[in-house]
Design a protein around this motif. Structure first.
Motif, PDB file in Angstrom:
ATOM      1  N   ARG A   9      81.453  -7.642   4.770  1.00  0.00           N
ATOM      2  CA  ARG A   9      82.379  -8.415   5.600  1.00  0.00           C
ATOM      3  C   ARG A   9      83.060  -9.507   4.774  1.00  0.00           C
ATOM      4  O   ARG A   9      82.521  -9.973   3.783  1.00  0.00           O
ATOM      5  N   GLN A  86      95.701 -11.586   3.543  1.00  0.00           N
ATOM      6  CA  GLN A  86      96.045 -10.232   3.976  1.00  0.00           C
ATOM      7  C   GLN A  86      96.641  -9.413   2.829  1.00  0.00           C
ATOM      8  O   GLN A  86      96.429  -8.207   2.749  1.00  0.00           O
ATOM      9  N   ALA A  91      93.231  -7.210   4.882  1.00  0.00           N
ATOM     10  CA  ALA A  91      92.737  -7.429   6.243  1.00  0.00           C
ATOM     11  C   ALA A  91      92.353  -8.895   6.390  1.00  0.00           C
ATOM     12  O   ALA A  91      92.025  -9.553   5.402  1.00  0.00           O
ATOM     13  N   THR A  94      86.710 -11.381   9.018  1.00  0.00           N
ATOM     14  CA  THR A  94      86.089 -11.170  10.328  1.00  0.00           C
ATOM     15  C   THR A  94      85.004 -12.207  10.616  1.00  0.00           C
ATOM     16  O   THR A  94      84.466 -12.244  11.712  1.00  0.00           O
ATOM     17  N   LEU A 138      92.941 -11.204  14.011  1.00  0.00           N
ATOM     18  CA  LEU A 138      91.910 -10.213  14.337  1.00  0.00           C
ATOM     19  C   LEU A 138      92.329  -9.355  15.524  1.00  0.00           C
ATOM     20  O   LEU A 138      92.117  -8.132  15.513  1.00  0.00           O
ATOM     21  N   THR A 139      92.916  -9.961  16.553  1.00  0.00           N
ATOM     22  CA  THR A 139      93.334  -9.168  17.714  1.00  0.00           C
ATOM     23  C   THR A 139      94.444  -8.199  17.334  1.00  0.00           C
ATOM     24  O   THR A 139      94.455  -7.047  17.786  1.00  0.00           O
ATOM     25  N   ALA A 141      94.859  -6.823  14.473  1.00  0.00           N
ATOM     26  CA  ALA A 141      94.276  -5.771  13.647  1.00  0.00           C
ATOM     27  C   ALA A 141      93.205  -4.983  14.396  1.00  0.00           C
ATOM     28  O   ALA A 141      92.613  -4.054  13.833  1.00  0.00           O
ATOM     29  N   SER A 142      92.949  -5.353  15.669  1.00  0.00           N
ATOM     30  CA  SER A 142      91.917  -4.712  16.493  1.00  0.00           C
ATOM     31  C   SER A 142      90.554  -4.729  15.800  1.00  0.00           C
ATOM     32  O   SER A 142      89.827  -3.727  15.771  1.00  0.00           O
ATOM     33  N   LEU A 143      90.226  -5.890  15.226  1.00  0.00           N
ATOM     34  CA  LEU A 143      88.949  -6.060  14.535  1.00  0.00           C
ATOM     35  C   LEU A 143      88.045  -7.003  15.321  1.00  0.00           C
ATOM     36  O   LEU A 143      88.518  -8.001  15.863  1.00  0.00           O
ATOM     37  N   GLY A 145      85.093  -9.934  15.521  1.00  0.00           N
ATOM     38  CA  GLY A 145      84.891 -11.078  14.628  1.00  0.00           C
ATOM     39  C   GLY A 145      83.861 -12.051  15.173  1.00  0.00           C
ATOM     40  O   GLY A 145      83.449 -11.977  16.330  1.00  0.00           O
TER      41      GLY A 145
END
Length: 255
Positions: A9, A86, A91, A94, A138-139, A141-143, A145
């Motif tokens: 991570r 990024q 990315a 997280t 994060l939202t 990138a649908s990750l 956290g």
């Protein structure tokens, strides 16, 4: 390959140049995270990366760890950092640890407006801006956290000479609980740690006699070590705490 509870991570730690932030970098890296050590004092952040063999040695990006300059009170500084990360890591982080904080202590009747504002700007607004910017990333990138905010036990009980600091840290608790409710649907957890008196440069400025009085109020009879806070930070950053959000965790030696 390093294995640990946060292996693989990417972790952003603000206030990484000393104290709890530096310790958080050390433990997160030990547990397998790639660490971005962020601080307004770039040289201090770089020293954090160089200092611990668990992190790296000799440069600001040995392995994948990196040191970055960051002013958490500036939305421009934060957005520029997100863009840089990024590009570099492809990315957003997280794991986000909001450890940057300052004090400007004085009796309330003598406290200047500037000293009140500067503490809110770093401790409260800075935490808000970091959360807002990186949670949005994060939202998008649908990750999932984990965000861990550093408050203080004095946010609960108050402390003489710290009306500005206690207000900022109490605000962090309220923001943490509200953000947890808003971000839960995105699988982003938000928690706060309330350290007691920890052996950091900030506590080092407390006069000796005052420190002695505080020690008498701590059942374990000693100051905490920053690593002891960092261990809890890392737990809250990991899947070991997967159903913990909106929580405040006292780490005080019983104070």
């Amino acid at each position: 390959m390093v294995s640990g509870i946060v292996s693989g991570r990417l972790a952003l730690v603000t206030g990484a140049g000393s104290g709890i932030g530096r310790a958080a970098c050390q433990v997160l890296s030990r547990e397998g995270a790639t660490v971005i050590a962020a601080d307004k004092d770039y040289e201090a952040a770089l020293e954090t990366i160089k200092k611990h063999s668990a992190l790296a040695s000799g440069s600001n990006a040995v392995g994948d760890h990196s040191a970055v300059e960051l002013d958490v009170s500036s939305s421009k500084s934060i957005s520029e950092l997100l863009s840089k990360l990024q590009r570099q890591y492809k990315a957003p982080p997280t794991i986000i640890i909001n450890s940057a904080g300052i004090t400007r202590d004085n009796w309330m009747l003598k406290l200047s407006e500037d000293d009140f504002d500067s503490v809110q700007d770093v401790n409260l607004k800075g935490t808000f801006l970091i959360m807002q910017t990186f949670a949005k990333a994060l939202t998008e990138a649908s990750l999932p956290g984990s965000i861990v905010n550093i408050s203080s036990i004095v946010a609960k009980y108050g402390n003489v000479g710290q009306t500005n600091y206690t207000a900022s840290k109490a605000g962090v608790i309220g923001m943490t609980k509200s953000a947890a409710k808003e971000l839960g649907k995105f699988n982003i957890r938000v928690n706060a740690i309330l350290p007691g008196f920890i052996d950091t440069p900030m506590v080092g400025t407390i006069p000796g006699k005052v420190k002695e009085n505080f020690l008498k109020m701590i059942p374990l009879g000693r100051l905490g070590d920053p690593i002891e806070i960092a261990e809890v930070i890392t737990f809250l950053s990991s899947d070991k705490s997967s159903f913990v959000t909106g929580a405040t965790v006292d780490v005080t030696g019983g104070f």
